[in-house]
Scaffold this motif. Structure first.
Motif, PDB file in Angstrom:
ATOM      1  N   VAL A  18       3.053  -4.193  10.126  1.00 26.47           N
ATOM      2  CA  VAL A  18       3.001  -3.351  11.171  1.00 26.47           C
ATOM      3  C   VAL A  18       2.526  -1.721  10.599  1.00 26.47           C
ATOM      4  O   VAL A  18       3.322  -1.364   9.901  1.00 26.47           O
ATOM      5  CB  VAL A  18       3.988  -3.283  12.268  1.00 26.47           C
ATOM      6  CG1 VAL A  18       3.912  -1.968  13.082  1.00 26.47           C
ATOM      7  CG2 VAL A  18       4.021  -4.268  12.953  1.00 26.47           C
ATOM      8  N   HIS A  19       1.450  -1.076  10.956  1.00 23.70           N
ATOM      9  CA  HIS A  19       1.103   0.419  10.257  1.00 23.70           C
ATOM     10  C   HIS A  19       0.516   0.981  11.441  1.00 23.70           C
ATOM     11  O   HIS A  19       0.037   0.633  12.490  1.00 23.70           O
ATOM     12  CB  HIS A  19      -0.034   0.042   9.319  1.00 23.70           C
ATOM     13  CG  HIS A  19       0.451  -0.718   8.047  1.00 23.70           C
ATOM     14  ND1 HIS A  19       1.144  -0.291   7.159  1.00 23.70           N
ATOM     15  CD2 HIS A  19      -0.039  -2.145   7.754  1.00 23.70           C
ATOM     16  CE1 HIS A  19       1.190  -1.198   6.243  1.00 23.70           C
ATOM     17  NE2 HIS A  19       0.446  -2.268   6.503  1.00 23.70           N
ATOM     18  N   THR A  20       0.560   2.187  11.366  1.00 22.68           N
ATOM     19  CA  THR A  20       0.084   3.246  12.252  1.00 22.68           C
ATOM     20  C   THR A  20      -1.433   3.075  12.264  1.00 22.68           C
ATOM     21  O   THR A  20      -2.082   2.902  11.172  1.00 22.68           O
ATOM     22  CB  THR A  20       0.498   4.732  11.994  1.00 22.68           C
ATOM     23  OG1 THR A  20      -0.186   5.027  10.635  1.00 22.68           O
ATOM     24  CG2 THR A  20       1.925   4.826  12.033  1.00 22.68           C
ATOM     25  N   MET A  22      -5.260   4.667  14.360  1.00 19.37           N
ATOM     26  CA  MET A  22      -6.019   5.324  15.250  1.00 19.37           C
ATOM     27  C   MET A  22      -7.558   4.845  15.188  1.00 19.37           C
ATOM     28  O   MET A  22      -7.805   5.128  14.092  1.00 19.37           O
ATOM     29  CB  MET A  22      -5.907   6.937  15.002  1.00 19.37           C
ATOM     30  CG  MET A  22      -6.437   7.770  16.325  1.00 19.37           C
ATOM     31  SD  MET A  22      -6.258   9.197  16.523  1.00 19.37           S
ATOM     32  CE  MET A  22      -4.207   9.699  16.522  1.00 19.37           C
ATOM     33  N   CYS A  46      -2.043  14.276  18.883  1.00 15.34           N
ATOM     34  CA  CYS A  46      -1.716  13.651  17.633  1.00 15.34           C
ATOM     35  C   CYS A  46      -0.280  13.554  17.276  1.00 15.34           C
ATOM     36  O   CYS A  46      -0.020  12.595  17.010  1.00 15.34           O
ATOM     37  CB  CYS A  46      -2.587  14.236  16.515  1.00 15.34           C
ATOM     38  SG  CYS A  46      -4.558  13.838  16.774  1.00 15.34           S
ATOM     39  N   VAL A  49       1.501  11.099  19.520  1.00 16.48           N
ATOM     40  CA  VAL A  49       1.049   9.817  19.172  1.00 16.48           C
ATOM     41  C   VAL A  49       1.809   9.410  17.757  1.00 16.48           C
ATOM     42  O   VAL A  49       2.182   8.410  17.819  1.00 16.48           O
ATOM     43  CB  VAL A  49      -0.485   9.541  19.040  1.00 16.48           C
ATOM     44  CG1 VAL A  49      -0.894   8.364  18.153  1.00 16.48           C
ATOM     45  CG2 VAL A  49      -1.041   9.674  20.264  1.00 16.48           C
ATOM     46  N   GLN A  50       1.823  10.414  16.774  1.00 19.63           N
ATOM     47  CA  GLN A  50       2.473  10.188  15.575  1.00 19.63           C
ATOM     48  C   GLN A  50       4.068   9.883  15.983  1.00 19.63           C
ATOM     49  O   GLN A  50       4.728   9.025  15.376  1.00 19.63           O
ATOM     50  CB  GLN A  50       2.276  11.178  14.716  1.00 19.63           C
ATOM     51  CG  GLN A  50       3.094  11.306  13.158  1.00 19.63           C
ATOM     52  CD  GLN A  50       2.533   9.737  12.633  1.00 19.63           C
ATOM     53  OE1 GLN A  50       1.118   9.448  12.730  1.00 19.63           O
ATOM     54  NE2 GLN A  50       3.177   9.188  11.961  1.00 19.63           N
ATOM     55  N   LEU A  52       5.335   8.646  18.790  1.00 17.67           N
ATOM     56  CA  LEU A  52       5.429   7.373  19.417  1.00 17.67           C
ATOM     57  C   LEU A  52       5.657   6.390  18.167  1.00 17.67           C
ATOM     58  O   LEU A  52       6.131   5.539  18.157  1.00 17.67           O
ATOM     59  CB  LEU A  52       4.214   7.067  20.284  1.00 17.67           C
ATOM     60  CG  LEU A  52       4.338   5.695  20.909  1.00 17.67           C
ATOM     61  CD1 LEU A  52       5.478   5.462  21.703  1.00 17.67           C
ATOM     62  CD2 LEU A  52       2.907   5.458  21.733  1.00 17.67           C
ATOM     63  N   TYR A  53       4.422   6.372  17.271  1.00 27.35           N
ATOM     64  CA  TYR A  53       4.263   5.303  16.066  1.00 27.35           C
ATOM     65  C   TYR A  53       5.665   5.671  15.409  1.00 27.35           C
ATOM     66  O   TYR A  53       6.396   4.463  15.025  1.00 27.35           O
ATOM     67  CB  TYR A  53       3.323   5.859  15.280  1.00 27.35           C
ATOM     68  CG  TYR A  53       1.802   5.049  15.856  1.00 27.35           C
ATOM     69  CD1 TYR A  53       1.810   3.884  16.108  1.00 27.35           C
ATOM     70  CD2 TYR A  53       0.803   5.848  15.792  1.00 27.35           C
ATOM     71  CE1 TYR A  53       0.544   3.258  16.768  1.00 27.35           C
ATOM     72  CE2 TYR A  53      -0.463   5.432  16.274  1.00 27.35           C
ATOM     73  CZ  TYR A  53      -0.571   4.337  16.529  1.00 27.35           C
ATOM     74  OH  TYR A  53      -1.916   3.687  17.218  1.00 27.35           O
ATOM     75  N   SER A  54       6.202   6.715  15.011  1.00 31.15           N
ATOM     76  CA  SER A  54       7.314   6.584  14.200  1.00 31.15           C
ATOM     77  C   SER A  54       8.519   6.285  14.638  1.00 31.15           C
ATOM     78  O   SER A  54       9.438   5.344  14.374  1.00 31.15           O
ATOM     79  CB  SER A  54       7.904   8.359  13.933  1.00 31.15           C
ATOM     80  OG  SER A  54       6.617   8.839  13.409  1.00 31.15           O
ATOM     81  N   CYS A  56       8.303   3.869  17.323  1.00 34.91           N
ATOM     82  CA  CYS A  56       8.332   2.329  17.349  1.00 34.91           C
ATOM     83  C   CYS A  56       8.647   1.740  15.803  1.00 34.91           C
ATOM     84  O   CYS A  56       9.425   0.713  15.693  1.00 34.91           O
ATOM     85  CB  CYS A  56       6.972   2.038  17.860  1.00 34.91           C
ATOM     86  SG  CYS A  56       6.534   2.186  19.617  1.00 34.91           S
ATOM     87  N   LEU A  57       8.258   2.365  14.689  1.00 32.73           N
ATOM     88  CA  LEU A  57       8.562   1.669  13.421  1.00 32.73           C
ATOM     89  C   LEU A  57       9.837   1.911  13.095  1.00 32.73           C
ATOM     90  O   LEU A  57      10.452   1.069  12.600  1.00 32.73           O
ATOM     91  CB  LEU A  57       7.690   2.549  12.572  1.00 32.73           C
ATOM     92  CG  LEU A  57       6.023   2.189  12.457  1.00 32.73           C
ATOM     93  CD1 LEU A  57       5.534   3.257  11.490  1.00 32.73           C
ATOM     94  CD2 LEU A  57       5.704   0.812  12.140  1.00 32.73           C
TER      95      LEU A  57
END
Length: 190
Positions: A18-20, A22, A46, A49-50, A52-54, A56-57
């Motif tokens: 799993v990676h970020t 876009m 941005c 979104v970052q 959210l990704y962080s 989730c990770l």
């Protein structure tokens, strides 16, 4: 990831990938919006979104932490020819869990397994199989249980470890959706 018969190694490998991301389309639209004078909004988007990704990770890393205990089993997906050092680490782990493995017998058995995987890993069909299917093929090809007795103990322990709880969650959802039927009692309500 929630396949019914994934092993814990297969789930761990999926989570490790799993990676970020876009897409170029989104990046192009953001660039256009910035050119149109909406740079602050694009920067905020941005950042969100970052974030959210962080989040989730971070959640996935917490979920993966208990899986670290099974890192010594990573070789068991047979995607590569097994290395004795990896198998030996697995034997030590099982010894700590009270599962005795005869390392001398196992060494010979791993030698046979290496020959098998070297032959099979050039076969695209074999590479597409799940770990349990690869092991089934190996056990079917072996001449006798003496050729794999110690590897069987390792496989039995490994494949008994559930990789996720999706099946149990689905079962509880189905039980809750259908509710207790007339004349029966629901164990969950007691």
């Amino acid at each position: 990831m929630e396949k019914e018969n994934n092993s814990i190694v297969e789930v761990k490998k999926i989570l490790n990938r799993v990676h970020t991301f876009m897409s170029l389309k989104v990046k192009g639209r953001l660039a256009q919006k910035s050119t149109d004078g909406l740079g602050k909004g694009c920067d905020q988007f941005c950042a969100n979104v970052q974030g959210l990704y962080s989040a989730c990770l971070e959640y996935l890393e917490k979920w993966m932490t208990p899986m670290e205990e099974f890192s010594s089993f990573m070789w068991m997906d047979l995607s590569e020819t097994p290395d004795w050092n990896d198998v030996e680490a697995c034997i030590k782990h099982l010894g700590e869990k009270g599962v005795p493995i005869d390392d001398a017998k196992c060494f010979d058995q791993v030698t046979n397994l290496k020959k098998f995987t070297e032959r099979c890993n050039s076969d695209g069909e074999f590479n597409g199989l799940q770990a349990h299917q690869k092991w089934t093929k190996y056990f079917e090809k072996a001449k006798s249980i003496a050729c794999y007795s110690e590897l069987l103990k390792i496989a039995q322990f490994f494949f008994a470890v559930p990789s996720q709880n999706a099946n149990v969650e689905r079962l509880f959802s189905l039980m809750q959706a259908s509710g207790p039927r007339k004349g029966t009692s629901c164990l969950l309500s007691h």
